[in-house]
Design an enzyme around this catalytic site. Structure first.
Site, PDB file in Angstrom:
ATOM      1  N   LYS A   9      10.752 -15.025   0.684  1.00  0.00           N
ATOM      2  CA  LYS A   9       9.716 -15.103   1.704  1.00  0.00           C
ATOM      3  C   LYS A   9       8.480 -14.307   1.270  1.00  0.00           C
ATOM      4  CE  LYS A   9      13.019 -14.392   5.036  1.00  0.00           C
ATOM      5  NZ  LYS A   9      13.666 -14.380   6.377  1.00  0.00           N
ATOM      6  N   TYR A  49      12.498 -23.091  11.146  1.00  0.00           N
ATOM      7  CA  TYR A  49      13.062 -22.138  12.109  1.00  0.00           C
ATOM      8  C   TYR A  49      13.218 -22.746  13.499  1.00  0.00           C
ATOM      9  CZ  TYR A  49      13.078 -18.076   8.945  1.00  0.00           C
ATOM     10  OH  TYR A  49      13.357 -17.188   7.938  1.00  0.00           O
ATOM     11  N   PHE A  57      11.089 -13.308  19.024  1.00  0.00           N
ATOM     12  CA  PHE A  57      10.507 -13.052  17.704  1.00  0.00           C
ATOM     13  C   PHE A  57       9.985 -14.316  17.017  1.00  0.00           C
ATOM     14  CE2 PHE A  57      15.146 -13.527  17.184  1.00  0.00           C
ATOM     15  CZ  PHE A  57      15.214 -14.523  16.211  1.00  0.00           C
ATOM     16  N   ARG A  85      24.771 -16.027   0.714  1.00  0.00           N
ATOM     17  CA  ARG A  85      24.666 -15.179   1.913  1.00  0.00           C
ATOM     18  C   ARG A  85      25.242 -13.785   1.613  1.00  0.00           C
ATOM     19  NH1 ARG A  85      21.755 -16.899   6.536  1.00  0.00           N
ATOM     20  NH2 ARG A  85      23.159 -15.608   7.774  1.00  0.00           N
ATOM     21  N   THR A  91      21.220  -9.646   8.182  1.00  0.00           N
ATOM     22  CA  THR A  91      19.847  -9.960   8.579  1.00  0.00           C
ATOM     23  C   THR A  91      18.977  -8.701   8.631  1.00  0.00           C
ATOM     24  OG1 THR A  91      20.707 -11.795   9.886  1.00  0.00           O
ATOM     25  CG2 THR A  91      18.460 -11.083  10.379  1.00  0.00           C
ATOM     26  N   ARG A 102      18.963  -7.513   0.675  1.00  0.00           N
ATOM     27  CA  ARG A 102      18.315  -6.904   1.838  1.00  0.00           C
ATOM     28  C   ARG A 102      18.665  -5.423   1.964  1.00  0.00           C
ATOM     29  NH1 ARG A 102      19.680 -11.920   5.916  1.00  0.00           N
ATOM     30  NH2 ARG A 102      17.806 -13.153   5.585  1.00  0.00           N
ATOM     31  N   ASN A 112      12.688  -9.498   5.747  1.00  0.00           N
ATOM     32  CA  ASN A 112      13.954  -9.234   5.052  1.00  0.00           C
ATOM     33  C   ASN A 112      14.095 -10.047   3.765  1.00  0.00           C
ATOM     34  OD1 ASN A 112      14.459 -11.732   6.072  1.00  0.00           O
ATOM     35  ND2 ASN A 112      16.117 -11.136   7.433  1.00  0.00           N
ATOM     36  N   HIS A 115      15.668 -15.973   2.586  1.00  0.00           N
ATOM     37  CA  HIS A 115      16.374 -16.883   3.490  1.00  0.00           C
ATOM     38  C   HIS A 115      17.446 -17.587   2.677  1.00  0.00           C
ATOM     39  CE1 HIS A 115      17.280 -20.109   6.319  1.00  0.00           C
ATOM     40  NE2 HIS A 115      17.283 -20.899   5.260  1.00  0.00           N
ATOM     41  N   GLU A 126      17.750 -28.413   5.289  1.00  0.00           N
ATOM     42  CA  GLU A 126      16.671 -27.513   4.837  1.00  0.00           C
ATOM     43  C   GLU A 126      16.130 -27.924   3.464  1.00  0.00           C
ATOM     44  OE1 GLU A 126      18.362 -23.594   5.059  1.00  0.00           O
ATOM     45  OE2 GLU A 126      18.336 -23.575   7.249  1.00  0.00           O
TER      46      GLU A 126
END
Ligand code: DAT
Ligand code: MG
Length: 148
Positions: A9, A49, A57, A85, A91, A102, A112, A115, A126
């Site tokens: 990101k 998202y 948020f 993951r 998160t 992270r 963070n 993704h 996605e």
């Protein structure tokens, strides 16, 4: 073979962590089958998202994701979704264990860094948002018999 969508990101790009983070996925044994730099449009961010629409948020998250370049990747490998993951961590960066991306590089929840798709089904959706089929390159990696 499972595929997953990984985004580095805008905070990862701004903080010059692209090489470090891609390196972690590579060293784990994941195969890079798509890679590009994208400045996400509002439309793309909303679609990506969509599941979070209405949450407190949400607007801030869209502003963040559209604020600068994102590195979008498709990674492939055995159990690629959960494997990625696990490399990412939790998160919330502050609660994410050391050794995870992270956990090692952030304290923020929103900013963070990465993704990763949370299921193979969502990965397919996605990947379709971020990549055209012809942008993905299928190949045999020379160490495939060793890495699994
Ligand atoms: P993940 O990215 O770990 O799959 P998620 O899908 O629940 O987490 O949320 C998507 C992103 O939204 C997450 O990476 C950061 C942001 N986010 C989630 N919960 C948040 C919160 N409580 N406050 C601010 N940002 C949040
Ligand atoms: Mg998620």
């Amino acid at each position: 073979m499972q595929q997953t969508l990984i985004l580095l990101k805008p905070d990862a790009v701004q903080r010059r962590l692209v090489g470090e983070v891609i390196g972690r996925f590579e060293k784990k044994g994941l195969r890079l089958v798509g890679l590009k730099l994208v400045k996400a449009s509002r439309d793309l961010a909303e679609k990506h998202y969509a599941v979070h629409k209405g949450k407190p948020f949400y607007e801030s998250l869209l502003t963040f994701l559209t604020s600068g370049p994102t590195v979008a990747m498709v990674l492939e490998g055995r159990e690629a979704v959960p494997a990625c993951r696990a490399l990412m961590g939790l998160t919330d960066g502050a609660k994410s264990p050391p050794g995870t991306i992270r956990g090692d590089f952030g304290l923020s929840v929103q900013n963070n860094l990465v993704h990763g798709s949370d299921s193979p089904e969502n990965a397919i959706i996605e990947i379709g948002l971020w990549f055209k089929p012809e942008e993905l390159v299928s190949f045999t990696q020379t160490d495939a018999t060793w890495v699994g």
